[in-house]
Design a protein around this motif. Structure first.
Motif, mmCIF file in Angstrom:
data_model
loop_
_atom_site.group_PDB
_atom_site.id
_atom_site.type_symbol
_atom_site.label_atom_id
_atom_site.label_comp_id
_atom_site.label_asym_id
_atom_site.label_seq_id
_atom_site.Cartn_x
_atom_site.Cartn_y
_atom_site.Cartn_z
ATOM 1 N N LEU A 174 0.819 -1.211 0.000
ATOM 2 C CA LEU A 174 0.000 0.000 0.000
ATOM 3 C C LEU A 174 0.853 1.262 0.000
ATOM 4 O O LEU A 174 0.474 2.285 -0.584
ATOM 5 C CB LEU A 174 -0.934 -0.002 1.216
ATOM 6 N N ALA A 175 2.002 1.189 0.638
ATOM 7 C CA ALA A 175 2.870 2.365 0.737
ATOM 8 C C ALA A 175 3.404 2.810 -0.618
ATOM 9 O O ALA A 175 3.885 3.944 -0.758
ATOM 10 C CB ALA A 175 4.026 2.077 1.691
ATOM 11 N N THR A 176 3.338 1.949 -1.617
ATOM 12 C CA THR A 176 3.795 2.351 -2.955
ATOM 13 C C THR A 176 2.770 3.225 -3.679
ATOM 14 O O THR A 176 3.109 3.908 -4.650
ATOM 15 C CB THR A 176 4.077 1.113 -3.832
ATOM 16 N N LEU A 177 1.514 3.208 -3.214
ATOM 17 C CA LEU A 177 0.438 3.832 -3.993
ATOM 18 C C LEU A 177 0.478 5.359 -4.009
ATOM 19 O O LEU A 177 0.169 5.959 -5.054
ATOM 20 C CB LEU A 177 -0.916 3.327 -3.500
ATOM 21 N N PRO A 178 0.805 6.050 -2.910
ATOM 22 C CA PRO A 178 0.889 7.511 -3.025
ATOM 23 C C PRO A 178 1.861 7.973 -4.103
ATOM 24 O O PRO A 178 1.594 8.955 -4.811
ATOM 25 C CB PRO A 178 1.331 7.945 -1.624
ATOM 26 N N GLY A 179 2.972 7.276 -4.257
ATOM 27 C CA GLY A 179 3.909 7.632 -5.322
ATOM 28 C C GLY A 179 3.324 7.391 -6.692
ATOM 29 O O GLY A 179 3.517 8.194 -7.623
ATOM 30 N N VAL A 180 2.602 6.272 -6.846
ATOM 31 C CA VAL A 180 1.931 5.988 -8.119
ATOM 32 C C VAL A 180 0.928 7.092 -8.430
ATOM 33 O O VAL A 180 0.845 7.589 -9.563
ATOM 34 C CB VAL A 180 1.240 4.610 -8.053
ATOM 35 N N ARG A 181 0.156 7.466 -7.416
ATOM 36 C CA ARG A 181 -0.844 8.521 -7.588
ATOM 37 C C ARG A 181 -0.183 9.837 -8.017
ATOM 38 O O ARG A 181 -0.656 10.512 -8.947
ATOM 39 C CB ARG A 181 -1.578 8.715 -6.247
ATOM 40 N N GLN A 182 0.919 10.183 -7.385
ATOM 41 C CA GLN A 182 1.565 11.460 -7.666
ATOM 42 C C GLN A 182 2.201 11.481 -9.047
ATOM 43 O O GLN A 182 2.067 12.450 -9.794
ATOM 44 C CB GLN A 182 2.617 11.743 -6.590
ATOM 45 N N ARG A 183 2.882 10.397 -9.410
ATOM 46 C CA ARG A 183 3.602 10.383 -10.688
ATOM 47 C C ARG A 183 2.665 10.271 -11.886
ATOM 48 O O ARG A 183 2.898 10.886 -12.923
ATOM 49 C CB ARG A 183 4.619 9.236 -10.700
ATOM 50 N N SER A 184 1.601 9.470 -11.742
ATOM 51 C CA SER A 184 0.703 9.249 -12.885
ATOM 52 C C SER A 184 -0.353 10.335 -13.011
ATOM 53 O O SER A 184 -0.876 10.583 -14.108
ATOM 54 C CB SER A 184 0.005 7.890 -12.743
ATOM 55 N N GLY A 185 -0.719 10.944 -11.890
ATOM 56 C CA GLY A 185 -1.821 11.899 -11.894
ATOM 57 C C GLY A 185 -3.183 11.235 -11.903
ATOM 58 O O GLY A 185 -4.219 11.919 -11.885
ATOM 59 N N THR A 186 -3.216 9.906 -11.922
ATOM 60 C CA THR A 186 -4.480 9.161 -11.934
ATOM 61 C C THR A 186 -4.950 8.912 -10.503
ATOM 62 O O THR A 186 -4.177 8.414 -9.677
ATOM 63 C CB THR A 186 -4.309 7.816 -12.654
ATOM 64 N N PRO A 187 -6.197 9.231 -10.178
ATOM 65 C CA PRO A 187 -6.707 8.934 -8.840
ATOM 66 C C PRO A 187 -6.648 7.439 -8.536
ATOM 67 O O PRO A 187 -6.839 6.596 -9.433
ATOM 68 C CB PRO A 187 -8.146 9.430 -8.887
ATOM 69 N N VAL A 188 -6.388 7.125 -7.271
ATOM 70 C CA VAL A 188 -6.242 5.736 -6.834
ATOM 71 C C VAL A 188 -7.162 5.493 -5.645
ATOM 72 O O VAL A 188 -7.273 6.337 -4.749
ATOM 73 C CB VAL A 188 -4.787 5.425 -6.435
ATOM 74 N N MET A 189 -7.828 4.351 -5.658
ATOM 75 C CA MET A 189 -8.616 3.895 -4.516
ATOM 76 C C MET A 189 -8.159 2.503 -4.131
ATOM 77 O O MET A 189 -7.559 1.784 -4.943
ATOM 78 C CB MET A 189 -10.113 3.873 -4.851
ATOM 79 N N VAL A 190 -8.453 2.106 -2.894
ATOM 80 C CA VAL A 190 -8.202 0.743 -2.441
ATOM 81 C C VAL A 190 -9.528 0.137 -2.029
ATOM 82 O O VAL A 190 -10.302 0.765 -1.288
ATOM 83 C CB VAL A 190 -7.208 0.716 -1.261
ATOM 84 N N LEU A 191 -9.797 -1.055 -2.508
ATOM 85 C CA LEU A 191 -11.023 -1.781 -2.177
ATOM 86 C C LEU A 191 -10.671 -3.007 -1.353
ATOM 87 O O LEU A 191 -9.917 -3.876 -1.802
ATOM 88 C CB LEU A 191 -11.753 -2.206 -3.454
ATOM 89 N N SER A 192 -11.191 -3.067 -0.132
ATOM 90 C CA SER A 192 -11.064 -4.262 0.697
ATOM 91 C C SER A 192 -12.369 -5.034 0.609
ATOM 92 O O SER A 192 -13.438 -4.494 0.923
ATOM 93 C CB SER A 192 -10.781 -3.871 2.149
ATOM 94 N N ASN A 193 -12.292 -6.281 0.196
ATOM 95 C CA ASN A 193 -13.510 -7.082 0.071
ATOM 96 C C ASN A 193 -14.143 -7.391 1.418
ATOM 97 O O ASN A 193 -15.299 -7.818 1.481
ATOM 98 C CB ASN A 193 -13.209 -8.387 -0.673
ATOM 99 N N TYR A 194 -13.388 -7.181 2.481
ATOM 100 C CA TYR A 194 -13.917 -7.412 3.820
ATOM 101 C C TYR A 194 -14.472 -6.102 4.368
ATOM 102 O O TYR A 194 -13.779 -5.074 4.360
ATOM 103 C CB TYR A 194 -12.813 -7.935 4.741
ATOM 104 N N GLY A 195 -15.720 -6.124 4.843
ATOM 105 C CA GLY A 195 -16.362 -4.894 5.274
ATOM 106 C C GLY A 195 -16.183 -4.558 6.734
ATOM 107 O O GLY A 195 -16.735 -3.558 7.208
ATOM 108 N N GLY A 196 -15.406 -5.358 7.467
ATOM 109 C CA GLY A 196 -15.329 -5.173 8.917
ATOM 110 C C GLY A 196 -14.138 -4.395 9.404
ATOM 111 O O GLY A 196 -13.794 -4.485 10.586
ATOM 112 N N GLY A 197 -13.472 -3.642 8.563
ATOM 113 C CA GLY A 197 -12.373 -2.814 9.027
ATOM 114 C C GLY A 197 -11.040 -3.199 8.429
ATOM 115 O O GLY A 197 -10.920 -4.168 7.666
ATOM 116 N N LEU A 198 -9.990 -2.454 8.810
ATOM 117 C CA LEU A 198 -8.659 -2.606 8.240
ATOM 118 C C LEU A 198 -7.643 -2.735 9.365
ATOM 119 O O LEU A 198 -7.790 -2.124 10.421
ATOM 120 C CB LEU A 198 -8.346 -1.367 7.387
ATOM 121 N N HIS A 199 -6.621 -3.529 9.130
ATOM 122 C CA HIS A 199 -5.545 -3.676 10.112
ATOM 123 C C HIS A 199 -4.872 -2.314 10.325
ATOM 124 O O HIS A 199 -4.663 -1.560 9.361
ATOM 125 C CB HIS A 199 -4.518 -4.692 9.605
ATOM 126 N N PRO A 200 -4.545 -1.956 11.570
ATOM 127 C CA PRO A 200 -3.936 -0.641 11.832
ATOM 128 C C PRO A 200 -2.688 -0.370 10.997
ATOM 129 O O PRO A 200 -2.453 0.766 10.570
ATOM 130 C CB PRO A 200 -3.599 -0.696 13.328
#
Length: 745
Positions: free
Chosen positions: A416-442
């Motif tokens: 996941l830590a690679t994605l802000p750089g991808v977002r910045q360099r490409s200019g394309t908006p990025v989202m993350v989809l977790s198939n589990y609806g009960g939250g995310l690991h800290p």
């Protein structure tokens, strides 16, 4: 009270100028502040104290005993200064007099928590009185029958409800006609709020007023509304479109879409929950994103408030590291409203260099589990997809549930830590989809903290959030397009003529002569026809028009001609016309109980597909355009396709595609393809006619419309314009306002 007025110094204008003072008060008076533990006033005072409200707080109670260091006065008139807002915590029957006192005191607004107004049999008159008093004093008012409002960023808590400690300020505003909707969203832990308003019955200040204010608020990026009923559709649409101009999206969850749900809503707030399909058409026209449940509403608000800026288009690419989960996403895409991007040849070549040989290059893309431990390679994969010119939004599918082992969680975090750089360099908006609806690991949550990359939870809810983001991109208002000679049509003349005809008609119908005039003026092609008052005249008309012909009653008192025996078709000889005249006039005379000698003889149009198009009136949303299979084919689609005018050619094609007409026009069971373009043109002309007659409050029916083989155009076999109130009387069994396909001739 819906005039506009200035807000000093901001350059913004609001439908209700006092609403800014109500939502951001400098001081408050709690009317009904008692020392009794657990009382509404005491709880409000506790919330104001805990939040650190910096303004003056006064109390009013007949006992006059100070509460927790707050001076309590016996009446509002005794309060030494002028509070901005009165928080009225007394029973419903005391409220109007107290609002009057607060207005006379100079209060700009009030919050009324009590029930006992529109939602009760005896409360309607009380509600009318409340509106009258608020209007007289220029006040805004939250409620009645509500939990109040709060604003975490400004330490303002005009509520006695415990919404939990330390609710974060943020860019999401909420207006919920259901108090529990506010509780749920505030307690989700997923959102930060600019304003949360439990609007209750909206007796004085309505949804349109709140939206008009919130879409102009600089701290708000997205507004979520929980809707039981809409009272001012034009005001809501204007406010939502104002939000589009400032980049603020509105997401709506409608409560009471079914008959049972609508009954429960009515018992709760007295709101009118109109036809669900008309509501959906209204939202499409206004540019409101609709969702089906609170999970979808929450995730849509997370996405819309985090992703800045949004995508330039609606083409979405999905990248994940599990074939099973990518398959699940693919299923959800098919079921939802998300458009898949098509990867370019160059991108596919780049992906082939990154992925193992056994990987299948597609969208959604399974990057395979081999990349879980290779964040650099995963980053190159994401960058290749994000850099594709045909991709407007990159969605990374990656699950990291709260109880995931730390080692795997750390691996996912590095990905996941690679994605802000991808977002910045490409200019394309990025989202993350977790198939589990009960939250995310800290660990995973921290990897994207502070970025503009939202993480949405749950496959269905997350897909709704993605659809919300891409739908919001395409919120340019749908403007109907004039067609043919529409620019030369004098709308005022048509309106005046129709009003004159309706005034002169006991049945509330426009006469045949005027219908023919309007049909010619608006380009609605009728069959050749003539009026006859005897069997001999009918035969002469048929011979002039040419056999075969149709003969039908011309009586304006007969709404559904077939039901009264008022139609004869396929008449090929003079004797058949003569016999048909006698049969039709006799049958209609028995039906009406009076002579009905006038008939219409018209050319018999054979072949083609029978369709219908019409425009009805919804009590909340106004004009509603409907189309679908017509004539004897009505049963193919009892519920027509609906939209709100004006319409564009593109929208007409979309509507047709949602009905059986799409297959029928294509050449069903060996029939020749129909003139679909001519039908679409007819729909636009009907929309133009409806717009010109808007103030006449009429319903327009064209049924059936014969859509002839391609290149041969259409024929309007029956045209009817009737006053809307007469139309309702003609359909006593109808239990909803949406237009229905008219009966066959």
């Amino acid at each position: 009270m819906s005039g506009s007025g200035p807000m000093g110094g901001s350059g913004r204008t609001y439908r209700q100028p006092a609403l800014d003072d109500l939502l951001n008060p400098k001081s408050v008076v709690i009317v009904g502040l008692s020392p009794r533990p657990g009382s509404t006033g005491r709880r409000i005072l506790g919330n104001l104290r805990r939040a650190g409200f910096g303004g003056a707080v006064h109390g009013v109670h007949p006992g006059g005993r100070d509460v927790d260091g707050v001076a309590v006065y016996r009446t509002l008139a005794d309060v030494p200064d002028t509070p901005t807002v009165a928080l009225i915590c007394t029973p419903g029957d005391t409220v109007p007099a107290l609002v009057d006192e607060a207005g006379a005191k100079g209060c700009r607004g009030a919050v009324v928590y009590a029930s006992g107004f529109e939602e009760t049999a005896g409360g309607a008159a009380r509600a009318v009185r409340l509106r009258e008093l608020a209007g007289r004093h220029g006040m805004s008012l939250i409620g009645p029958n509500c939990l109040g409002a709060f604003n975490p960023g400004r330490d303002v808590w005009l509520t006695g409800t415990d919404f939990g400690a330390d609710l974060p300020a943020g860019p999401v505003a909420v207006v919920s006609q259901s108090g529990s909707g506010c509780i749920l969203l505030a307690g989700s832990g997923r959102l930060g709020f600019s304003y949360v308003v439990s609007s209750g019955n909206e007796t004085v200040t309505g949804l349109a007023d709140y939206l008009d204010y919130l879409v102009q608020d600089p701290s708000t990026r997205a507004v979520g509304i929980v809707v039981e009923g809409i009272g001012d559709a034009d005001g809501v649409m204007a406010a939502v479109r104002k939000g589009h101009d400032s980049g603020v999206a509105v997401v709506a969850l409608k409560v009471g879409r079914t008959e049972l749900g609508a009954r429960n809503v009515a018992s709760h707030t007295g709101a009118i929950a109109g036809d669900a399909r008309v509501y959906e058409a209204f939202c499409r026209r206004a540019g409101i994103v609709t969702v089906d449940d609170f999970d979808q509403l929450t995730e849509a608000l997370v996405a819309l408030s985090t992703l800045r800026p949004g995508p330039a288009g609606d083409r979405v690419a999905f990248v994940g590291l599990s074939g099973g989960e990518i398959g699940l996403v693919a299923d959800a895409v098919v079921d939802g409203d998300v458009r898949l991007a098509e990867l370019s040849a160059g991108t596919r070549e780049e992906l082939a260099r990154i992925l193992p040989d056994y990987a299948t290059i597609a969208n959604p893309l399974d990057g395979t589990g081999q990349l879980v431990g290779e964040p650099e390679r995963f980053g190159r994969l994401a960058a290749a997809v994000a850099g594709d010119p045909g991709v407007d939004l990159l969605t990374v599918v990656l699950d990291a549930p709260p109880s995931l082992g730390d080692r795997l969680a750390a691996s996912y975090t590095r990905l996941l830590a690679t994605l802000p750089g991808v977002r910045q360099r490409s200019g394309t908006p990025v989202m993350v989809l977790s198939n589990y609806g009960g939250g995310l690991h800290p660990f995973a949550a921290d990897a994207l903290a502070g970025s503009d990359i939202p993480v949405v939870h749950g496959t269905r809810a997350g897909m709704a959030a993605i659809a919300a983001v891409t739908t919001t991109t395409a919120t340019a208002s749908h403007q109907g397009q004039d067609v043919g000679e529409a620019g030369e049509i004098v709308a005022a003349g048509s309106l005046k003529a129709v009003r004159r005809a309706l005034d002169a008609s006991p049945s509330g119908q426009v006469s045949g002569d005027l219908l023919e005039e309007l049909a010619e003026r608006y380009g609605l092609p009728l069959p050749r026809r003539a009026t006859a008052g005897s069997a001999a005249e009918a035969v002469a008309a048929a011979e002039s028009i040419g056999f075969p012909v149709v003969l039908k009653t011309a009586s304006p008192k007969v709404v559904h001609k077939s039901d009264a025996g008022g139609v004869a078709v396929g008449l090929s000889t003079a004797s058949q016309v003569r016999d048909a005249y006698e049969d039709v006039t006799s049958s209609v005379a028995r039906h009406l109980g009076e002579p009905a000698p006038q008939v219409v003889v018209e050319e018999m149009v054979s072949g083609g597909v029978e369709a219908f198009v019409g425009c009805g009136l919804d009590p909340v949303f106004g004009q509603v355009l409907a189309l679908g299979a017509g004539g004897t084919l009505v049963e193919l689609q009892p519920d027509p396709a609906l939209t709100l005018p004006p319409v564009s050619p593109k929208e007409v094609r979309t509507l047709v595609a949602s009905t059986p007409l799409a297959r029928l026009f294509g050449g069903y069971r060996g029939s020749p393809p129909s003139d679909a373009d001519a039908f679409a043109d007819l729909v636009l002309r009907v929309a133009r006619l409806a717009a010109d007659l808007r103030e006449a409050a009429v319903e327009i029916d064209l049924n059936p419309v014969a859509v002839l083989p391609r290149g041969q155009g259409v024929r309007v076999l029956d045209l009817r314009i009737v006053a809307a109130d007469h139309s309702a009387a003609d359909h006593p069994a109808a239990d909803r306002p949406a237009p229905k396909p008219p009966q066959t001739r």
